[in-house]
Motif scaffolding. Structure first.
Motif, PDB file in Angstrom:
ATOM      1  N   GLU A 222       0.810  -1.223   0.000  1.00  0.00           N
ATOM      2  CA  GLU A 222       0.000   0.000   0.000  1.00  0.00           C
ATOM      3  C   GLU A 222       0.843   1.272   0.000  1.00  0.00           C
ATOM      4  N   ASP A 223       2.059   1.207   0.567  1.00  0.00           N
ATOM      5  CA  ASP A 223       2.930   2.378   0.667  1.00  0.00           C
ATOM      6  C   ASP A 223       3.918   2.444  -0.512  1.00  0.00           C
ATOM      7  N   ALA A 224       3.585   1.772  -1.606  1.00  0.00           N
ATOM      8  CA  ALA A 224       4.498   1.634  -2.749  1.00  0.00           C
ATOM      9  C   ALA A 224       4.888   2.967  -3.375  1.00  0.00           C
ATOM     10  N   VAL A 225       4.004   3.942  -3.404  1.00  0.00           N
ATOM     11  CA  VAL A 225       4.329   5.224  -4.034  1.00  0.00           C
ATOM     12  C   VAL A 225       5.418   5.938  -3.241  1.00  0.00           C
ATOM     13  N   PHE A 226       5.257   6.019  -1.920  1.00  0.00           N
ATOM     14  CA  PHE A 226       6.296   6.651  -1.109  1.00  0.00           C
ATOM     15  C   PHE A 226       7.605   5.876  -1.215  1.00  0.00           C
ATOM     16  N   GLU A 227       7.531   4.558  -1.171  1.00  0.00           N
ATOM     17  CA  GLU A 227       8.741   3.726  -1.272  1.00  0.00           C
ATOM     18  C   GLU A 227       9.473   3.987  -2.582  1.00  0.00           C
ATOM     19  N   LEU A 228       8.743   4.180  -3.659  1.00  0.00           N
ATOM     20  CA  LEU A 228       9.336   4.430  -4.972  1.00  0.00           C
ATOM     21  C   LEU A 228      10.044   5.786  -5.030  1.00  0.00           C
ATOM     22  N   LEU A 229       9.526   6.772  -4.305  1.00  0.00           N
ATOM     23  CA  LEU A 229      10.003   8.146  -4.418  1.00  0.00           C
ATOM     24  C   LEU A 229      10.848   8.638  -3.244  1.00  0.00           C
ATOM     25  N   LYS A 230      11.059   7.830  -2.222  1.00  0.00           N
ATOM     26  CA  LYS A 230      11.646   8.326  -0.971  1.00  0.00           C
ATOM     27  C   LYS A 230      13.143   8.596  -1.001  1.00  0.00           C
ATOM     28  N   GLU A 231      13.881   8.017  -1.919  1.00  0.00           N
ATOM     29  CA  GLU A 231      15.330   8.205  -1.956  1.00  0.00           C
ATOM     30  C   GLU A 231      15.716   9.355  -2.878  1.00  0.00           C
ATOM     31  N   LYS A 232      16.456  10.327  -2.353  1.00  0.00           N
ATOM     32  CA  LYS A 232      16.949  11.444  -3.167  1.00  0.00           C
ATOM     33  C   LYS A 232      17.797  10.883  -4.307  1.00  0.00           C
ATOM     34  N   GLY A 233      17.572  11.430  -5.507  1.00  0.00           N
ATOM     35  CA  GLY A 233      18.364  11.019  -6.662  1.00  0.00           C
ATOM     36  C   GLY A 233      17.780   9.860  -7.458  1.00  0.00           C
ATOM     37  N   THR A 234      16.594   9.401  -7.085  1.00  0.00           N
ATOM     38  CA  THR A 234      15.953   8.318  -7.826  1.00  0.00           C
ATOM     39  C   THR A 234      15.389   8.860  -9.139  1.00  0.00           C
ATOM     40  N   THR A 235      15.649   8.157 -10.225  1.00  0.00           N
ATOM     41  CA  THR A 235      15.086   8.532 -11.525  1.00  0.00           C
ATOM     42  C   THR A 235      13.802   7.753 -11.744  1.00  0.00           C
ATOM     43  N   VAL A 236      12.740   8.478 -12.071  1.00  0.00           N
ATOM     44  CA  VAL A 236      11.427   7.893 -12.313  1.00  0.00           C
ATOM     45  C   VAL A 236      10.862   8.533 -13.577  1.00  0.00           C
ATOM     46  N   TYR A 237      10.057   7.776 -14.296  1.00  0.00           N
ATOM     47  CA  TYR A 237       9.401   8.286 -15.503  1.00  0.00           C
ATOM     48  C   TYR A 237       7.915   8.406 -15.196  1.00  0.00           C
ATOM     49  N   LEU A 238       7.417   9.636 -15.159  1.00  0.00           N
ATOM     50  CA  LEU A 238       6.016   9.888 -14.864  1.00  0.00           C
ATOM     51  C   LEU A 238       5.262  10.143 -16.158  1.00  0.00           C
ATOM     52  N   TYR A 239       4.121   9.483 -16.305  1.00  0.00           N
ATOM     53  CA  TYR A 239       3.252   9.700 -17.467  1.00  0.00           C
ATOM     54  C   TYR A 239       1.888  10.129 -16.970  1.00  0.00           C
ATOM     55  N   GLU A 240       1.370  11.207 -17.565  1.00  0.00           N
ATOM     56  CA  GLU A 240       0.100  11.786 -17.147  1.00  0.00           C
ATOM     57  C   GLU A 240      -0.884  11.813 -18.315  1.00  0.00           C
ATOM     58  N   ARG A 241      -2.104  11.389 -18.005  1.00  0.00           N
ATOM     59  CA  ARG A 241      -3.215  11.547 -18.958  1.00  0.00           C
ATOM     60  C   ARG A 241      -4.231  12.457 -18.292  1.00  0.00           C
ATOM     61  N   GLN A 242      -4.615  13.512 -18.991  1.00  0.00           N
ATOM     62  CA  GLN A 242      -5.661  14.408 -18.504  1.00  0.00           C
ATOM     63  C   GLN A 242      -6.680  14.507 -19.622  1.00  0.00           C
ATOM     64  N   SER A 243      -7.838  13.909 -19.393  1.00  0.00           N
ATOM     65  CA  SER A 243      -8.880  13.875 -20.429  1.00  0.00           C
ATOM     66  C   SER A 243     -10.242  13.743 -19.764  1.00  0.00           C
TER      67      SER A 243
END
Length: 173
Positions: free
Chosen positions: A95-116
């Motif tokens: 359940e805490d996967a989003v924070f776990e993915l983003l919690k370390e400084k310097g982590t590279t992530v690819y964010l994709y957004e759909r707004q429709s």
């Protein structure tokens, strides 16, 4: 054609690997990511272009200012809610996967957004308009107001952006 309210219609996924074609990710690539849409705070979500740098390069014969547009600039930050196990009171690994993915400084992530007009809970489909961003995370920050749910704001620096993209079918066609 009717207008559509934005409320509940922004879908964001975080990928740990870059799609084969960043301007046209496949349904399969996007579905393999972590859907963060229902796990982040809406009120301070920022992801997208901001004003480009200005370059004063006017011709001598021009009156007044006439700037050229320089390098593009972007802004990115999300505030993930934290999720804890009812029994152990420790961070829930799923359940805490989003924070776990983003919690370390310097982590590279690819964010994709759909707004429709589609709701954020609807799956990606071929032809959906998307914007992609390669971001590097900064240290998560405690909110100034410690009321409400436990959460951390994660500032990010956009390294590259792919604007005005379209999702390809699962097979990539």
């Amino acid at each position: 054609m009717p207008k559509s309210l934005a409320d509940g219609r922004i879908k964001v996924v975080a990928l740990s690997t870059i799609p084969a074609d960043p301007f046209a990710p496949t349904v399969t690539e996007l579905t393999a990511g972590v859907d963060i849409s229902c796990r982040i705070l809406s009120s301070d979500y920022t992801l997208g272009p901001t004003d480009s740098d200005k370059i004063a390069e006017k011709e001598l014969c021009k009156e007044g200012n006439a700037n050229a547009l320089g390098p593009s600039n972007y802004t990115a930050a999300v505030t993930p809610f934290r999720y804890f196990d009812d029994t152990t009171k420790q961070a829930d690994p799923i359940e805490d996967a989003v924070f776990e993915l983003l919690k370390e400084k310097g982590t590279t992530v690819y964010l994709y957004e759909r707004q429709s007009a589609k709701k954020s809970t609807e799956p990606f489909a071929a032809g959906d308009e998307v914007e992609g961003y390669e971001v590097t995370t900064d240290n998560p920050q405690k909110p100034s107001d410690m009321g409400g749910y436990i959460k951390r704001r994660v500032p990010m620096e956009v390294q590259t952006a792919w604007l005005n993209g379209k999702v390809k079918a699962a097979g990539g066609a």
